[in-house]
Design an enzyme around this catalytic site. Structure first.
Site, mmCIF file in Angstrom:
data_model
loop_
_atom_site.group_PDB
_atom_site.id
_atom_site.type_symbol
_atom_site.label_atom_id
_atom_site.label_comp_id
_atom_site.label_asym_id
_atom_site.label_seq_id
_atom_site.Cartn_x
_atom_site.Cartn_y
_atom_site.Cartn_z
ATOM 1 C CG ASN A 172 -1.726 1.234 1.385
ATOM 2 O OD1 ASN A 172 -1.795 2.044 0.450
ATOM 3 N ND2 ASN A 172 -2.344 1.417 2.535
ATOM 4 C CE LYS A 199 0.036 3.207 4.733
ATOM 5 N NZ LYS A 199 0.209 3.291 6.182
ATOM 6 C CG HIS A 249 -5.651 2.027 5.250
ATOM 7 N ND1 HIS A 249 -5.151 2.957 6.124
ATOM 8 C CD2 HIS A 249 -4.674 1.104 5.080
ATOM 9 C CE1 HIS A 249 -3.915 2.617 6.457
ATOM 10 N NE2 HIS A 249 -3.602 1.493 5.837
ATOM 11 C CD GLU A 278 -2.599 5.537 6.753
ATOM 12 O OE1 GLU A 278 -2.568 5.571 5.510
ATOM 13 O OE2 GLU A 278 -1.706 4.989 7.441
ATOM 14 C CD GLU A 296 -3.128 -2.316 7.458
ATOM 15 O OE1 GLU A 296 -2.006 -2.481 6.968
ATOM 16 O OE2 GLU A 296 -3.823 -1.309 7.212
ATOM 17 N N GLY A 304 3.028 2.306 10.737
ATOM 18 C CA GLY A 304 4.020 3.370 10.566
ATOM 19 C C GLY A 304 4.752 3.734 11.840
ATOM 20 C CB SER A 312 5.640 -1.806 11.974
ATOM 21 O OG SER A 312 5.303 -0.450 12.237
HETATM 22 P P1 13P Z 1 3.380 0.372 7.557
HETATM 23 O O1 13P Z 1 3.828 -0.939 6.981
HETATM 24 O O2 13P Z 1 4.143 1.546 7.043
HETATM 25 O O3 13P Z 1 3.309 0.300 9.060
HETATM 26 O O4 13P Z 1 1.873 0.613 7.049
HETATM 27 C C1 13P Z 1 0.946 -0.400 7.193
HETATM 28 C C2 13P Z 1 -0.282 -0.046 6.444
HETATM 29 O O5 13P Z 1 -1.012 0.854 6.814
HETATM 30 C C3 13P Z 1 -0.575 -0.799 5.216
HETATM 31 O O6 13P Z 1 -1.858 -0.538 4.779
#
Ligand code: 13P
Length: 262
Positions: free
Chosen positions: A10, A12, A95, A97, A167, A173, A214
């Site tokens: 992903n 983003k 997601h 976010e 997640e 992150g 992560s």
């Molecule tokens: P990270 O791997 O950067 O922690 O992000 C995970 C994520 O949100 C994947 O959708």
């Protein structure tokens, strides 16, 4: 039935169309031999057409990062599933976010899941608890309720055509991931068992469930070694070709042969 592992990057809000094309050009030869793992990249909407053109005929699949459930209309800023269908195989929905910044609700995630499946695409449905919920011991009931609403009104056979990504928000992150064992336990009790209650044990055995948060080459084996974890939804590490390739390699080594022999 063995489940094919799936590693999805992903991206983003990263990579311009030119950068995205250059990246898949570098990445594809590094991961093209791992046919026992499904490999997916999720560029921004703006880069989808260029990446789709570059990946034509490639085993690497493409996901959009969201989609609206209506096919067209007065929905400023949105992109419909029918617009995405020529370009992508998967659509990430729910997601954390999007839930945080775009007020995504469980009900809308369900609308989107239905629209994505109706278009012949596959949703990757993201669920996961906040740090506060985790510390209050609310993880399992909260994730169960996200899964129940997201999957409402679907058919057992749809479970073959969707992926659920667990997640934990506190792991995204942050460099702080759940342990493999804890992630597996939550995935089993809050996700797979919920699918079993809704759609039966066969559907629950078939549905693929990723861990996200992560994930990097150093901890990938710990996740892939778990019985209920079928892959990873990866942010940061998926932006680095060597790391993405290492994740695919580990998934193939740990779970690929088992899946390929099924
Ligand atoms: P990270 O791997 O950067 O922690 O992000 C995970 C994520 O949100 C994947 O959708």
């Amino acid at each position: 039935m063995a489940r094919m592992p799936i590693i999805a990057g992903n991206w983003k809000m990263n990579k311009t169309p030119d950068e995205a094309v250059a990246f898949v050009r570098e990445l594809t030869p590094m991961i093209s031999h791992s046919d026992d793992v499904e490999r997916v990249v999720a560029p921004t909407f703006l880069a989808l057409a260029a990446v789709a053109a570059e990946l034509r005929g490639s085993p690497v699949k493409i996901a959009a990062q969201d989609a609206h459930w209506e096919s067209s209309g007065a929905f400023t800023s949105q992109v419909s599933v029918s617009m995405l269908a020529p370009l992508v195989d998967y659509v990430i929905i729910g997601h954390s976010e999007c839930r945080a910044f775009l007020n995504e609700t469980d009900e809308n995630v369900n609308r989107k899941a239905q629209a994505v499946l109706a278009a012949g695409l596959k949703p990757i449905i993201a669920v996961g608890e906040s740090l506060e919920q985790n510390e209050a011991g609310e993880t399992v009931p909260f994730v169960r309720s996200q899964v129940r609403t997201a999957l409402a009104g679907l058919a057992p056979k749809d479970m073959n055509n969707l992926v659920i990504a667990y997640e934990p928000i506190w792991a995204i992150g942050t460099g702080r991931s759940a342990s493999g064992e804890i992630a597996d336990d939550i995935i089993k009790t809050a996700v797979r068992d919920t699918v079993a209650e809704l759609y039966g044990v066969d559907a629950a055995a078939a549905v693929r469930i990723q861990y996200g948060g992560s994930v990097k080459p150093e901890n990938m084996e710990e996740f892939m070694a778990q019985p209920n974890i079928d892959g990873a939804l990866v942010g940061g590490a998926s932006l680095v070709a060597d790391d993405f390739a290492a994740l695919v390699e580990i998934a193939s080594r740990v779970k690929g042969r088992r899946s390929a022999s099924a």
